[in-house]
Write a protein that holds these residues in place. Structure first.
Motif, mmCIF file in Angstrom:
data_model
loop_
_atom_site.group_PDB
_atom_site.id
_atom_site.type_symbol
_atom_site.label_atom_id
_atom_site.label_comp_id
_atom_site.label_asym_id
_atom_site.label_seq_id
_atom_site.Cartn_x
_atom_site.Cartn_y
_atom_site.Cartn_z
ATOM 1 N N GLN A 106 13.005 9.638 13.894
ATOM 2 C CA GLN A 106 12.302 10.572 12.958
ATOM 3 C C GLN A 106 12.614 12.101 13.553
ATOM 4 O OE1 GLN A 106 11.260 9.567 10.022
ATOM 5 N NE2 GLN A 106 11.880 7.528 10.675
ATOM 6 N N GLU A 129 7.537 6.786 9.162
ATOM 7 C CA GLU A 129 7.788 7.869 8.076
ATOM 8 C C GLU A 129 6.897 9.033 8.250
ATOM 9 O OE1 GLU A 129 8.879 3.734 6.865
ATOM 10 O OE2 GLU A 129 7.337 4.426 7.983
ATOM 11 N N GLY A 130 5.697 8.881 8.564
ATOM 12 C CA GLY A 130 4.896 9.994 8.650
ATOM 13 C C GLY A 130 5.191 10.964 9.818
ATOM 14 N N ARG A 187 8.143 18.009 9.716
ATOM 15 C CA ARG A 187 8.572 18.995 8.678
ATOM 16 C C ARG A 187 7.180 20.158 8.185
ATOM 17 N NH1 ARG A 187 10.351 14.320 4.479
ATOM 18 N NH2 ARG A 187 12.717 14.033 5.030
ATOM 19 N N ASP A 188 6.143 19.463 8.269
ATOM 20 C CA ASP A 188 4.899 20.311 7.916
ATOM 21 C C ASP A 188 4.768 21.374 9.135
ATOM 22 O OD1 ASP A 188 4.348 18.983 5.789
ATOM 23 O OD2 ASP A 188 2.643 17.742 6.465
ATOM 24 N N ALA A 210 -0.775 11.025 9.321
ATOM 25 C CA ALA A 210 -0.297 11.267 7.866
ATOM 26 C C ALA A 210 -1.271 10.734 7.216
ATOM 27 C CB ALA A 210 0.889 10.408 7.830
ATOM 28 N N GLN A 241 7.531 13.553 8.188
ATOM 29 C CA GLN A 241 6.726 14.562 7.506
ATOM 30 C C GLN A 241 5.752 15.491 8.181
ATOM 31 O OE1 GLN A 241 6.872 15.115 4.056
ATOM 32 N NE2 GLN A 241 6.100 16.816 4.543
ATOM 33 N N THR A 242 5.259 14.749 9.041
ATOM 34 C CA THR A 242 4.218 15.866 10.191
ATOM 35 C C THR A 242 5.365 16.968 10.531
ATOM 36 O OG1 THR A 242 3.109 13.951 10.560
ATOM 37 C CG2 THR A 242 2.816 15.740 11.914
#
Length: 428
Positions: free
Chosen positions: A361, A320-321, A327-328, A220, A324-325
């Motif tokens: 996550q 949290e990252g 999701r990416d 992230a 997002q990773t």
């Protein structure tokens, strides 16, 4: 079985990860030469016998099954298999074959990495990655690996963290081969993409359709100064170049890298298009990026923004990252495997909580439709951690580096509960 906020599907895989040089010991390769040259943070550190997994592998398989793992990631050591260019060591190949068969017999699915940072001592001198010959020698090596994998139903990773190899070894000169040249970095990156494609072809011809991918270290990123537009631009460029350029090349067949003033690549590699069956993600932390007015124009730092305390290696604890990773990487339309995730926790007290927050996550990503199918914890054992030497401790099992005795950390019980129950529970 449907997943919920707290449960994993029945077919979700929990496993552990290792790499050959870090655990096996007794290997003469480019990293052994790097150590003798005093190039580690502790100049006198040596991997040497590592933690003797080469001889203790059956014990270590039992340790893996004891925590509920059903997959075990290893790497094949190219320097052990082909110590002299063009000469393959049949005893080494038979040794890996024996170890993989016994792994299967223990109920562990092999996840086999063909290249995990290290090279035979001849490689950088004779066929370095910026040379077209590198693709051919990796193709030949992959053909021999295909033969030893026959009948094992292994999941295969061609390259571990290729961007770490490229940035550390070709742009910064901090790890072998110790080059600092932007143009050669891009040429090496192109050849790594081509090498993945030819390895996939070699394994496919011998084994049929085998699930193959890479393990990409993904960070992230955040601007060091939220108000600075140059820092924010670095975050966009860094995320694309570091996290996604390699993945995208293996998805689209187009290698596109733009690092202004440092390195640029724009190459079409049609044979790499749609060349993975899964996306491998290694996630550990978040980095803050700051623009500086001198090459390479970027400073890279870890900050404890939430007061959680940096990990013992000095990285931010930023689960949290992870979401997002994940999701990416949904954009690639492939199943996702977490091929590494872990914490350097030298007291052993933080790891259960780290596991809990990061596995939460994974469940959140699955709830959003990301097809995460497996999670491999780094690492089963404390081991030799590259430039950091013997300081960091990522293991579920603590290793006494003098006696090599393995002892469970508190995370073993936690991992076992989640892996066997397929349910996220709160750590004690």
């Amino acid at each position: 079985m449907r997943t919920s906020e707290h449960t994993f599907p029945a077919d979700f895989t929990f496993g552990v990860a290792t790499s050959a040089y870090q655990v096996e010991g007794g290997i003469e390769n480019d990293w052994a030469e790097w150590e003798r040259a005093g190039r580690l943070k502790e100049p006198h550190a040596r991997c040497g016998p590592a933690v003797d997994h080469w001889n203790r592998y059956e014990e270590d398989y039992r340790l893996a099954t004891a925590v509920g793992a059903t997959a075990f990631r290893i790497s094949l050591e190219w320097a052990r298999i082909e110590p002299v260019r063009g000469q393959f060591d049949e005893a080494a190949l038979e040794g890996y074959r024996e170890r993989l068969l016994k792994m299967k017999a223990c109920g562990l699915t092999p996840v086999v990495t063909l290249h995990h940072f290290t090279h035979p001592t001849w490689f950088h001198r004779e066929t370095p990655w910026h040379s077209p010959e590198s693709v051919e020698v990796f193709r030949r090596y992959s053909r021999r690996c295909a033969a030893l994998l026959e009948g094992l139903d292994a999941r295969v990773i061609t390259f571990n963290e290729p961007m770490v190899l490229l940035l550390g070894g070709y742009l910064q000169g901090a790890i072998p081969p110790g080059i600092a040249d932007g143009a050669l970095t891009m040429k090496a990156m192109e050849n790594l993409v081509r090498a993945h494609a030819v390895a996939r072809r070699e394994l496919g011809e011998r084994l049929g359709r085998v699930p193959m991918g890479i393990s990409q270290n993904m960070l992230a990123f955040a601007p060091d100064r939220w108000w600075n537009p140059l820092d924010r631009a670095l975050v966009r460029l860094g995320a694309q170049a570091y996290n996604h350029a390699f993945h995208e090349a293996l998805s689209t067949g187009k290698l596109r890298v733009n690092m202004p003033g440092v390195a640029t690549a724009r190459v079409d590699i049609p044979e790499a298009r749609d060349s993975v069956e899964f996306v491998g993600v290694n996630y550990y932390s978040r980095a803050h990026l700051r623009f500086v007015p001198r090459p390479p124009f970027i400073e890279f730092k870890y900050r404890d923004t939430q007061g959680r305390g940096l990990t013992d290696i000095g990285w931010e604890d930023w689960p949290e990252g992870f979401l997002q990773t994940l999701r990416d990487v949904k954009r690639y339309g492939k199943p996702v495997w977490i091929t590494e995730n872990g914490i350097d926790d030298r007291s052993g007290t933080r790891r259960p909580h780290y596991l809990h927050t990061h596995l939460a996550q994974v469940l959140a990503a699955r709830a959003e439709g990301v097809d995460v199918q497996g999670y491999l914890y780094w690492s089963l054992l404390d081991n030799f951690e590259w430039l950091e030497g013997w300081g960091p401790r990522f293991g579920l099992y603590h290793v006494d580096f003098d006696t090599l005795e393995r002892k469970p950390t508190p995370a073993c019980d936690y991992f076992r509960q989640v892996a066997t129950g397929k349910r996220l529970v709160a750590p004690l």
